[in-house]
Design an enzyme around this catalytic site. Sequence first.
Site, short mmCIF file in Angstrom:
data_model
loop_
_atom_site.label_atom_id
_atom_site.label_comp_id
_atom_site.label_asym_id
_atom_site.label_seq_id
_atom_site.Cartn_x
_atom_site.Cartn_y
_atom_site.Cartn_z
N SER A 1 33.97 51.94 44.31
CA SER A 1 32.60 52.11 43.82
C SER A 1 32.41 53.49 43.17
O SER A 1 32.05 53.60 42.00
CB SER A 1 31.56 51.96 44.94
OG SER A 1 31.92 50.95 45.82
N LYS A 11 31.37 46.48 46.97
CA LYS A 11 30.88 45.68 45.83
C LYS A 11 29.35 45.74 45.76
O LYS A 11 28.77 45.74 44.68
CB LYS A 11 31.37 44.24 45.95
CG LYS A 11 32.87 44.08 45.71
CD LYS A 11 33.30 44.68 44.38
CE LYS A 11 34.75 44.39 44.05
NZ LYS A 11 35.24 45.19 42.90
P1 NAI Z 1 44.52 43.88 39.87
O1 NAI Z 1 45.57 44.13 40.89
O2 NAI Z 1 44.94 43.38 38.54
O3 NAI Z 1 43.63 45.16 39.60
C1 NAI Z 1 43.38 46.18 40.49
C2 NAI Z 1 43.93 47.44 39.86
O4 NAI Z 1 43.40 48.59 40.51
C3 NAI Z 1 45.44 47.54 39.95
O5 NAI Z 1 45.98 47.70 38.65
C4 NAI Z 1 45.66 48.79 40.78
O6 NAI Z 1 46.83 49.47 40.40
C5 NAI Z 1 44.41 49.57 40.44
N1 NAI Z 1 44.05 50.65 41.36
C6 NAI Z 1 43.94 50.60 42.71
N2 NAI Z 1 43.58 51.82 43.16
C7 NAI Z 1 43.45 52.63 42.10
C8 NAI Z 1 43.12 54.00 41.93
N3 NAI Z 1 42.84 54.79 42.97
N4 NAI Z 1 43.07 54.51 40.67
C9 NAI Z 1 43.36 53.74 39.60
N5 NAI Z 1 43.69 52.43 39.70
C10 NAI Z 1 43.74 51.89 40.94
O7 NAI Z 1 43.50 42.90 40.58
P2 NAI Z 1 42.13 42.21 40.13
O8 NAI Z 1 41.84 41.26 41.25
O9 NAI Z 1 42.18 41.71 38.76
O10 NAI Z 1 41.08 43.40 40.25
C11 NAI Z 1 40.33 43.92 39.19
C12 NAI Z 1 38.88 43.99 39.59
O11 NAI Z 1 38.36 42.66 39.72
C13 NAI Z 1 38.63 44.67 40.95
O12 NAI Z 1 37.46 45.44 40.89
C14 NAI Z 1 38.42 43.47 41.86
O13 NAI Z 1 37.69 43.78 43.02
C15 NAI Z 1 37.65 42.57 40.93
N6 NAI Z 1 37.53 41.17 41.33
C16 NAI Z 1 38.64 40.44 41.68
C17 NAI Z 1 38.52 39.14 42.11
C18 NAI Z 1 39.72 38.36 42.51
O14 NAI Z 1 39.57 37.28 43.11
N7 NAI Z 1 40.93 38.81 42.22
C19 NAI Z 1 37.21 38.47 42.18
C20 NAI Z 1 36.11 39.29 41.74
C21 NAI Z 1 36.28 40.59 41.36
#
Ligand code: NAI
Length: 334
Positions: free
Chosen positions: A147, A219
Amino acid sequence: RGKRAFIAGVADDNGYGWAIAKSLAAAGAEILVGTWVPALNIFESSLQRGKFDESRTLRDGSLMEITKVYPLDAVYDFPEDVPEDVKTNKRYAGSSNWTVKEVAECVKQDFGSIDILVHSLANGPEVGKPILETSRNGYLAAISASSYSFVSLLQYFAPIMNPGTFLFLRHLLYPFSSSFKNIVKLSLVLISGGATISLSFIASERIMPGYGGGMSTAKAALESDTRMLAFEAGRKHQIRVNSISAGPLKSRAAKAIGSKGISYIDRMIDYSRENAPLQKELSAGKSLPFSLTTLTSLKEVGDTAAFLASPLASAITGAVIYVDNGLNAMGMGV
Ligand code: NAI
């Protein structure tokens, strides 16, 4: 020139950040990405080795170009924040300028400005634990990475986001008066200012058992900040701030959710398929053929982001838009 986007949170071709990059690229935007420092080497080498070439393919057959990949750790705002053990950690030591402030400075130096900022990152070290058992550190870490990272990105990137252009439009009004005298009215119209988008999840507002470690809280904070920041960044910089509440996707981050051998994301995807008004596949699961996975939610979330970033959405700000096949509207499972 076309618009320039900075997308924070891309480290492979399975997540929402990648999908958003593709939709923005297909719409003509130049793509810069921020990749989590520990994941940088593998992402860059996979990109160079052509591992993502199939999924880089856009609708017209061309390959999405990523103009530059910046190392980023959105948990740290400036260098003084970084603890010694992280600085000297070998996964970090090879990269530099990866705190939020430094990344914004580097982007400014390299490109001058951006038009679109996307926050597609989250991390909750205790996501597998029920919130009732989550430690203070785990809870605060979830909020910090998921956040506050958006607040910080907006703070440092807003000054380098192209503000909207105000145009004076002159209208002629014909009132129903006997004289039919023309009245000239001037109105101020905002043309296409900067746009920011984050990714949220329905666990912010409904009970989603299993989405633990304070991630549901993170969230909720993200969505609340979407409203306050829309006001503040709107007034100060003419920047729009919106969030997409996306359906479940088996991304790398989502695979980490679950405990005692139960995969939360698989259950969520099954539940969504059974109960959402639109029974389309929401998953980008490996069992699906490539064409199907790219036709569904990844693309739909990407395209919604491209819409929200475009002038078509110029009056939309402070909004949380569901892209979840309508699951949020259900009051009861089928
Ligand atoms: P993802 O694994 O593609 O993306 C998450 C990214 O955050 C990764 O690339 C990771 O390396 C990066 N990350 C983690 N900590 C970090 C930091 N301190 N600094 C910079 N980067 C950092 O996974 P996803 O699921 O596509 O996530 C993207 C967004 O979508 C997130 O906000 C997630 O909560 C949200 N989201 C995902 C859902 C799902 O079912 N996968 C559903 C609804 C929202």
